[in-house]
Design an enzyme around this catalytic site. Structure first.
Site, PDB file in Angstrom:
ATOM      1  N   GLY A 111       0.826  -1.207   0.000  1.00 23.20           N
ATOM      2  CA  GLY A 111       0.000   0.000   0.000  1.00 23.20           C
ATOM      3  C   GLY A 111       0.859   1.255   0.000  1.00 23.20           C
TER       4      GLY A 111
ATOM      5  N   ASN B  48      -7.632   3.847   9.015  1.00 23.26           N
ATOM      6  CA  ASN B  48      -7.167   2.593   9.603  1.00 23.26           C
ATOM      7  C   ASN B  48      -7.372   2.514  11.112  1.00 23.26           C
ATOM      8  OD1 ASN B  48      -5.132   4.643   8.854  1.00 23.26           O
ATOM      9  ND2 ASN B  48      -3.806   3.508  10.225  1.00 23.26           N
TER      10      ASN B  48
ATOM     11  N   GLN C 142      -7.803   0.488   3.495  1.00 26.26           N
ATOM     12  CA  GLN C 142      -8.695  -0.005   4.558  1.00 26.26           C
ATOM     13  C   GLN C 142     -10.161  -0.114   4.114  1.00 26.26           C
ATOM     14  OE1 GLN C 142      -7.872  -1.335   7.393  1.00 26.26           O
ATOM     15  NE2 GLN C 142      -5.718  -0.733   7.559  1.00 26.26           N
TER      16      GLN C 142
ATOM     17  N   SER D 235      -3.703  -2.835  -0.699  1.00 23.52           N
ATOM     18  CA  SER D 235      -2.617  -3.667  -0.189  1.00 23.52           C
ATOM     19  C   SER D 235      -3.152  -5.058   0.124  1.00 23.52           C
ATOM     20  CB  SER D 235      -2.050  -3.015   1.074  1.00 23.52           C
ATOM     21  OG  SER D 235      -1.081  -3.850   1.643  1.00 23.52           O
ATOM     22  N   GLY D 236      -2.516  -6.092  -0.454  1.00 24.01           N
ATOM     23  CA  GLY D 236      -3.026  -7.456  -0.340  1.00 24.01           C
ATOM     24  C   GLY D 236      -3.154  -7.978   1.086  1.00 24.01           C
ATOM     25  N   HIS D 237      -2.176  -7.608   1.941  1.00 23.67           N
ATOM     26  CA  HIS D 237      -2.172  -8.248   3.274  1.00 23.67           C
ATOM     27  C   HIS D 237      -3.290  -7.742   4.178  1.00 23.67           C
ATOM     28  CE1 HIS D 237      -0.153  -5.178   5.975  1.00 23.67           C
ATOM     29  NE2 HIS D 237       0.245  -4.688   4.814  1.00 23.67           N
TER      30      HIS D 237
ATOM     31  N   THR E  51      11.071  -7.492 -12.305  1.00 23.99           N
ATOM     32  CA  THR E  51      10.416  -8.737 -12.723  1.00 23.99           C
ATOM     33  C   THR E  51       9.185  -8.968 -11.855  1.00 23.99           C
ATOM     34  OG1 THR E  51      12.535  -9.610 -13.419  1.00 23.99           O
ATOM     35  CG2 THR E  51      10.778 -11.222 -13.035  1.00 23.99           C
TER      36      THR E  51
ATOM     37  N   CYS F 154       4.190   4.350  19.706  1.00 23.77           N
ATOM     38  CA  CYS F 154       5.314   4.479  20.628  1.00 23.77           C
ATOM     39  C   CYS F 154       6.495   5.050  19.859  1.00 23.77           C
ATOM     40  CB  CYS F 154       5.656   3.115  21.195  1.00 23.77           C
ATOM     41  SG  CYS F 154       6.793   3.186  22.567  1.00 23.77           S
TER      42      CYS F 154
HETATM   43  N1  PLP Z   1      -2.829   2.972   4.080  1.00 21.01           N
HETATM   44  C1  PLP Z   1      -3.547   2.573   5.130  1.00 21.01           C
HETATM   45  C2  PLP Z   1      -4.842   3.235   5.424  1.00 21.01           C
HETATM   46  C3  PLP Z   1      -3.081   1.539   5.943  1.00 21.01           C
HETATM   47  O1  PLP Z   1      -3.793   1.150   7.004  1.00 21.01           O
HETATM   48  C4  PLP Z   1      -1.835   0.940   5.640  1.00 21.01           C
HETATM   49  C5  PLP Z   1      -1.264  -0.128   6.491  1.00 21.01           C
HETATM   50  O2  PLP Z   1      -1.383  -0.089   7.699  1.00 21.01           O
HETATM   51  C6  PLP Z   1      -1.143   1.389   4.516  1.00 21.01           C
HETATM   52  C7  PLP Z   1      -1.679   2.396   3.756  1.00 21.01           C
HETATM   53  C8  PLP Z   1       0.189   0.816   4.129  1.00 21.01           C
HETATM   54  O3  PLP Z   1       0.068  -0.440   3.584  1.00 21.01           O
HETATM   55  P1  PLP Z   1       1.364  -1.391   3.449  1.00 21.01           P
HETATM   56  O4  PLP Z   1       1.648  -1.895   4.821  1.00 21.01           O
HETATM   57  O5  PLP Z   1       0.941  -2.468   2.527  1.00 21.01           O
HETATM   58  O6  PLP Z   1       2.440  -0.552   2.908  1.00 21.01           O
END
Ligand code: PLP
Length: 400
Positions: free
Chosen positions: A73, A152, A182, A202-204, A240, A328
Site C-alpha cells: 500500500g 485505519n 482499509q 494492499s493485499g495483506h 520482474t 510508541c
Molecule cells: N494505508 C492505510 C490506510 C493503511 O492502514 C496501511 C497499512 O497499515 C497502509 C496504507 C500501508 O500499507 P502497506 O503496509 O501495505 O504498505
C-alpha cells in the site's frame, strides 16, 4: 501457542488457505519469468493477466491496463502521488487530510520541503472530514488531492464520490488519489462511480500475503514511474513481476468480493456485539467515533483515565491481540495523530484501543472478549491515579 484471538485485522490479516493454494504452483514448478519468449513462461504471463482482470473487477475499473502491481500500500501511494506530480510539474499546491496513513502524510511532508504548498484538512470529533474546508482550498494551482477511503484507526468512511465532485467542479485538472487500503474488502469500491483518478490497495489487509499491492491509475492520468528500469507494468513500475504474489492478490480480491455481503452483515453484527458488550459493561468506556459511518469490522474505544499499553499487555496475557491508538515514538507514548486530530478528550486518548475483526472472527471469540475485558479494565482502573475522576464518572453513568 495457547489461545489466540486475533482482533487486529487492520494491521494485517491471515492468508486465506485458498489464496495460498493458488500461489503455490508459482512458487514451485511455474517459476518462469513472464516476459520470456518460450512456452514455459506462457502460464506465468497468463496468470498475471488473469489476476489483473480480477483486480480490475474488484475495483470496478474500466480496463485492466489501468491496474499496476506494486509491493504494498505504501508503494501504491508513493507511486501515485510522486508519480503524478513528477509527470506534471506545473502546479504547486496539494491537499490531503490530517488523518492519512503515514505513507501519504509523510510523502506530503516531504513534498512540502521540496517547495509544494500543502493544506491538511481536519476532522470533527467523530473523525468525519470537514469537507467545507476542501471546497474553499481548491484553486487553479491545485495539482492533487489525497483522501483515504476509510481510516485505519477509526474505520470512519470518507464520502469519496462527494469529494470527487467537489474537486472536479472546482478544478477538472486536479488529480484525486484515494488510499483504498482499509476500504478494500470491507465495503464496495467502484473507482468509476466514485470518480477517483488513482486508488491504492494492499493485499495483506484482505487475506493475501504481505509484499503485494496494486494501484489503479485511470487512462486520463499520467504518472512517471517511481522504480525506473525495465518495461514491466507498461513502464509504470520496473522489476520482474512477483508472479506468485500477484496470483495471490488476484485470488484474495475475488474472495473478498464473494465475502463482501458477509462482511457487511455478519462481521458487522459481531463488531456491534463487541462494541455494545464493552460499552454496557464498562462504565469508563466510550466509542471514539460516535455515530460516524464506518467500515463494518472496526471499532475504536476509549477507556478513560487508564493507559492503552497496559490494557494491551493484559489482553496479550489472555491471548487477545488488539491495537492501541498511540504510537510508541522514540520511547515516548505519544497519542495517535488521528485521535489528536479528532480532539478525543485527554481522559480517553491514552486509553484508546482499536478492535478490528475479519471474516475469520467467531462469535465465541467475541463472547470471550466481552467476558474477560471488564475484569481487566477494573484491575487497571484500580491503580489509576485518577480515582476521584473515575468515581465521579461512575456516578454519572449510574444516574443516567
Ligand atoms: N494505508 C492505510 C490506510 C493503511 O492502514 C496501511 C497499512 O497499515 C497502509 C496504507 C500501508 O500499507 P502497506 O503496509 O501495505 O504498505
Amino acid at each position: 501457542m495457547g489461545k489466540m484471538i486475533y482482533l487486529d485485522n487492520n494491521a494485517t490479516t491471515k492468508v486465506d488457505e485458498r489464496v495460498l493454494e493458488e500461489m503455490l504452483p508459482y512458487l514451485k514448478e511455474e517459476y518462469a519469468n513472464p516476459s520470456s519468449m518460450y512456452d514455459f513462461s506462457r502460464k506465468s504471463s497468463k496468470a498475471i493477466k488473469e489476476a489483473r482482470g480480477k483486480i480490475k473487477d474488484f475495483l470496478g475499473a474500466a480496463n485492466e491496463k489501468e491496474i499496476i502491481f506494486t509491493s504494498c500500500g505504501s508503494e501504491s501511494a508513493n507511486t501515485a502521488i510522486r508519480g503524478a506530480l513528477a509527470h506534471d510539474k506545473s502546479k504547486k499546491h496539494i491537499i490531503t487530510t490530517k488523518i492519512e496513513h503515514p505513507c501519504v502524510l509523510n510523502v506530503y511532508r516531504y513534498l512540502e520541503k521540496q517547495g509544494y504548498k500543502v493544506d491538511y484538512i481536519g476532522v470533527n470529533s467523530n473523525g468525519e472530514l470537514n469537507i467545507d474546508e476542501l471546497n474553499n482550498l481548491i484553486t487553479n494551482d491545485t495539482a492533487l488531492v489525497s483522501v483515504m477511503w476509510a481510516n485505519n484507526e477509526t474505520g470512519v468512511l470518507n464520502p469519496i464520490a462527494e469529494i470527487s465532485q467537489i474537486i472536479k467542479s472546482k478544478n477538472p485538472e486536479t488529480k484525486f488519489f484515494v488510499d483504498g487500503v482499509q476500504g478494500a474488502g470491507k465495503v464496495p469500491i467502484n473507482v468509476v462511480e466514485a470518480g477517483v483518478d488513482m486508488l491504492g490497495i494492499s493485499g495483506h489487509k484482505f487475506h493475501a500475503p504481505k509484499g503485494i499491492g496494486a494501484l489503479y491509475v485511470n487512462s486520463k492520468t499520467m504518472i512517471n514511474p517511481l522504480i525506473i528500469g525495465g518495461h514491466q507494468e507498461r513502464g509504470k513500475r520496473a522489476g520482474t513481476e512477483n508472479v506468485p504474489y500477484i496470483v495471490g492478490i488476484g485470488k484474495a480480491a475475488e474472495l473478498a468480493s464473494d465475502n463482501l455481503q458477509y462482511e457487511m452483515t455478519e462481521v458487522k453484527r459481531l463488531r456491534d456485539k463487541l462494541e455494545k458488550g464493552i460499552i454496557q459493561n464498562i462504565y469508563n468506556s466510550r466509542v471514539n467515533t460516535g455515530l460516524a459511518p464506518r467500515v463494518p469490522n472496526t471499532t475504536n474505544i476509549g477507556f478513560e483515565y487508564i493507559e492503552g499499553e497496559l490494557i494491551l499487555l493484559h489482553l496479550s496475557d489472555l491471548g487477545i491481540c488488539a491495537s492501541s491508538g498511540s504510537a510508541c515514538t522514540s520511547g515516548s507514548l505519544e497519542p495517535s495523530h488521528v485521535l489528536r486530530a479528532m480532539n478525543v478528550p485527554f481522559t480517553a486518548i491514552h486509553g484508546s484501543i482499536r478492535w478490528s475483526l475479519s471474516r475469520f472472527t467467531t462469535e465465541a471469540e467475541i463472547d470471550y472478549v466481552i467476558e474477560k475485558l471488564p475484569k481487566v479494565i477494573e484491575e487497571i482502573t484500580t491503580i489509576s491515579p485518577y480515582q476521584a475522576e473515575l468515581k465521579a464518572l461512575k456516578e454519572l453513568k449510574v444516574s443516567k
